[in-house]
Design a protein around this motif. Sequence first.
Motif, PDB file in Angstrom:
ATOM      1  N   LEU A  35      40.169  50.012 -15.078  1.00 39.83           N
ATOM      2  CA  LEU A  35      40.867  49.546 -16.366  1.00 39.83           C
ATOM      3  C   LEU A  35      39.484  49.516 -16.689  1.00 39.83           C
ATOM      4  O   LEU A  35      39.309  49.406 -17.252  1.00 39.83           O
ATOM      5  N   LEU A  36      38.720  47.973 -16.140  1.00 40.08           N
ATOM      6  CA  LEU A  36      37.262  47.336 -17.123  1.00 40.08           C
ATOM      7  C   LEU A  36      36.438  48.317 -15.286  1.00 40.08           C
ATOM      8  O   LEU A  36      36.913  47.517 -14.173  1.00 40.08           O
ATOM      9  N   PHE A  37      35.191  47.929 -15.363  1.00 39.45           N
ATOM     10  CA  PHE A  37      34.264  48.299 -14.453  1.00 39.45           C
ATOM     11  C   PHE A  37      33.242  47.654 -14.853  1.00 39.45           C
ATOM     12  O   PHE A  37      32.669  48.056 -16.186  1.00 39.45           O
ATOM     13  N   LEU A  38      32.484  47.189 -14.020  1.00 44.40           N
ATOM     14  CA  LEU A  38      30.976  46.693 -14.227  1.00 44.40           C
ATOM     15  C   LEU A  38      29.981  47.284 -14.587  1.00 44.40           C
ATOM     16  O   LEU A  38      29.279  47.926 -13.426  1.00 44.40           O
ATOM     17  N   GLU A 187      33.169  33.217 -25.023  1.00 41.93           N
ATOM     18  CA  GLU A 187      32.804  33.473 -24.516  1.00 41.93           C
ATOM     19  C   GLU A 187      32.692  34.816 -23.099  1.00 41.93           C
ATOM     20  O   GLU A 187      32.302  35.302 -23.140  1.00 41.93           O
ATOM     21  N   MET A 188      33.887  34.223 -23.015  1.00 44.72           N
ATOM     22  CA  MET A 188      34.760  35.368 -21.722  1.00 44.72           C
ATOM     23  C   MET A 188      34.642  36.719 -22.836  1.00 44.72           C
ATOM     24  O   MET A 188      34.538  37.849 -22.486  1.00 44.72           O
ATOM     25  N   ARG A 189      35.576  36.401 -23.776  1.00 41.81           N
ATOM     26  CA  ARG A 189      35.515  37.576 -24.535  1.00 41.81           C
ATOM     27  C   ARG A 189      34.843  38.473 -24.525  1.00 41.81           C
ATOM     28  O   ARG A 189      34.453  39.692 -24.445  1.00 41.81           O
ATOM     29  N   ALA A 190      34.225  37.927 -25.001  1.00 45.50           N
ATOM     30  CA  ALA A 190      32.498  38.779 -25.463  1.00 45.50           C
ATOM     31  C   ALA A 190      31.925  39.834 -24.655  1.00 45.50           C
ATOM     32  O   ALA A 190      31.299  40.497 -24.437  1.00 45.50           O
ATOM     33  N   LEU A 191      32.428  39.098 -22.967  1.00 46.60           N
ATOM     34  CA  LEU A 191      31.843  39.521 -22.099  1.00 46.60           C
ATOM     35  C   LEU A 191      32.355  40.642 -21.525  1.00 46.60           C
ATOM     36  O   LEU A 191      32.257  41.226 -20.748  1.00 46.60           O
ATOM     37  N   LEU A 192      33.758  40.502 -21.283  1.00 51.26           N
ATOM     38  CA  LEU A 192      34.596  41.326 -21.139  1.00 51.26           C
ATOM     39  C   LEU A 192      33.954  43.075 -22.063  1.00 51.26           C
ATOM     40  O   LEU A 192      34.679  43.937 -21.181  1.00 51.26           O
ATOM     41  N   GLU A 193      33.868  42.067 -23.537  1.00 51.00           N
ATOM     42  CA  GLU A 193      33.962  43.769 -24.269  1.00 51.00           C
ATOM     43  C   GLU A 193      32.959  44.757 -23.797  1.00 51.00           C
ATOM     44  O   GLU A 193      32.607  45.438 -24.278  1.00 51.00           O
ATOM     45  N   ARG A 194      31.902  43.914 -22.499  1.00 53.27           N
ATOM     46  CA  ARG A 194      30.681  44.975 -22.656  1.00 53.27           C
ATOM     47  C   ARG A 194      30.784  45.497 -21.198  1.00 53.27           C
ATOM     48  O   ARG A 194      29.901  46.481 -21.144  1.00 53.27           O
ATOM     49  N   PHE A 195      32.272  45.028 -20.382  1.00 55.28           N
ATOM     50  CA  PHE A 195      32.908  46.575 -19.568  1.00 55.28           C
ATOM     51  C   PHE A 195      32.862  47.789 -19.990  1.00 55.28           C
ATOM     52  O   PHE A 195      32.529  48.008 -21.304  1.00 55.28           O
ATOM     53  N   GLY A 197      35.560  51.132 -18.914  1.00 56.84           N
ATOM     54  CA  GLY A 197      36.483  51.508 -19.661  1.00 56.84           C
ATOM     55  C   GLY A 197      37.895  51.520 -20.957  1.00 56.84           C
ATOM     56  O   GLY A 197      36.654  51.260 -21.571  1.00 56.84           O
ATOM     57  N   ASP A 198      39.029  51.346 -20.506  1.00 55.54           N
ATOM     58  CA  ASP A 198      40.025  50.712 -21.128  1.00 55.54           C
ATOM     59  C   ASP A 198      39.944  49.908 -22.016  1.00 55.54           C
ATOM     60  O   ASP A 198      41.038  48.799 -21.333  1.00 55.54           O
ATOM     61  N   THR A 199      38.414  48.945 -22.543  1.00 53.51           N
ATOM     62  CA  THR A 199      39.158  47.449 -23.176  1.00 53.51           C
ATOM     63  C   THR A 199      40.339  47.582 -24.112  1.00 53.51           C
ATOM     64  O   THR A 199      40.520  47.053 -23.843  1.00 53.51           O
ATOM     65  N   GLU A 200      40.675  48.642 -24.697  1.00 60.98           N
ATOM     66  CA  GLU A 200      41.870  48.465 -25.824  1.00 60.98           C
ATOM     67  C   GLU A 200      43.044  48.238 -25.117  1.00 60.98           C
ATOM     68  O   GLU A 200      44.021  47.161 -25.341  1.00 60.98           O
ATOM     69  N   LEU A 206      46.454  42.221 -21.804  1.00 61.17           N
ATOM     70  CA  LEU A 206      46.420  40.424 -21.601  1.00 61.17           C
ATOM     71  C   LEU A 206      46.995  39.202 -22.708  1.00 61.17           C
ATOM     72  O   LEU A 206      47.645  38.682 -21.986  1.00 61.17           O
ATOM     73  N   GLU A 207      46.812  39.953 -23.526  1.00 60.70           N
ATOM     74  CA  GLU A 207      47.442  39.281 -24.167  1.00 60.70           C
ATOM     75  C   GLU A 207      48.937  39.813 -25.435  1.00 60.70           C
ATOM     76  O   GLU A 207      49.285  39.019 -26.423  1.00 60.70           O
TER      77      GLU A 207
END
Length: 208
Positions: A35-38, A187-195, A197-200, A206-207
């Motif tokens: 899903l998401l990759f750092l 703050e965490m949302r903004a950080l996760l948006e920078r990962f 992968g499939d952020t959408e 999550l929501e």
Amino acid sequence: MTADDRTPSDSPNRNSTTAAVATDGAGDDRGYEPLLFLPNDLRDEFKEPFGPLETDAEILLESVDGPLVAVGDVVTDHFLRAGREPDVALVDERTKRREVDEEIRERVAAEPDLEAENPPAEISADAVRTLLEALALEEPTTVLVDGEEDLLALPAIVAAPEGASVVYGQPDEGMVHVRVSSERKSEMRALLERFEGDTERFWRLLER
């Protein structure tokens, strides 16, 4: 929080609910899905703690007055020995790239309530679903992660209710206490948006 380059476990997902790869539909079988990759250029963001550091679990607990989410085996063990079972504990039977002591493993992970697969430096769909399931339960829940639990602190901060505490370990420094607030969630949302992968799809899971 660490974001290391450990090799994902070669063992299959131990979650009893796992079968085929899932979609977003309710009631689907669950299994590992990337899903998401750092990304490498984001790793330095995790060298600074996201909240105050504390080395004494009893002192830290004095400032906890809502649900408690513990991320990490050693952190969870500190709370258990202080007499406070976390509402949600995310553990992977490892600390600083090594297996935890058998004594700690027996206390924190011998009888997990839920299991999920989440390779190092990733946030998987299975982990997100399992995190949400654990947060929704009305009793203390331990999630055993096959892979690495470190990055799950981020979606935990976003998904936990305001006033909750998310605590994770900062290697060789102590426990980081993040009091969940609208500002912390942003703050965490903004950080996760920078990962990568499939952020959408991540936000959809999550929501929902």
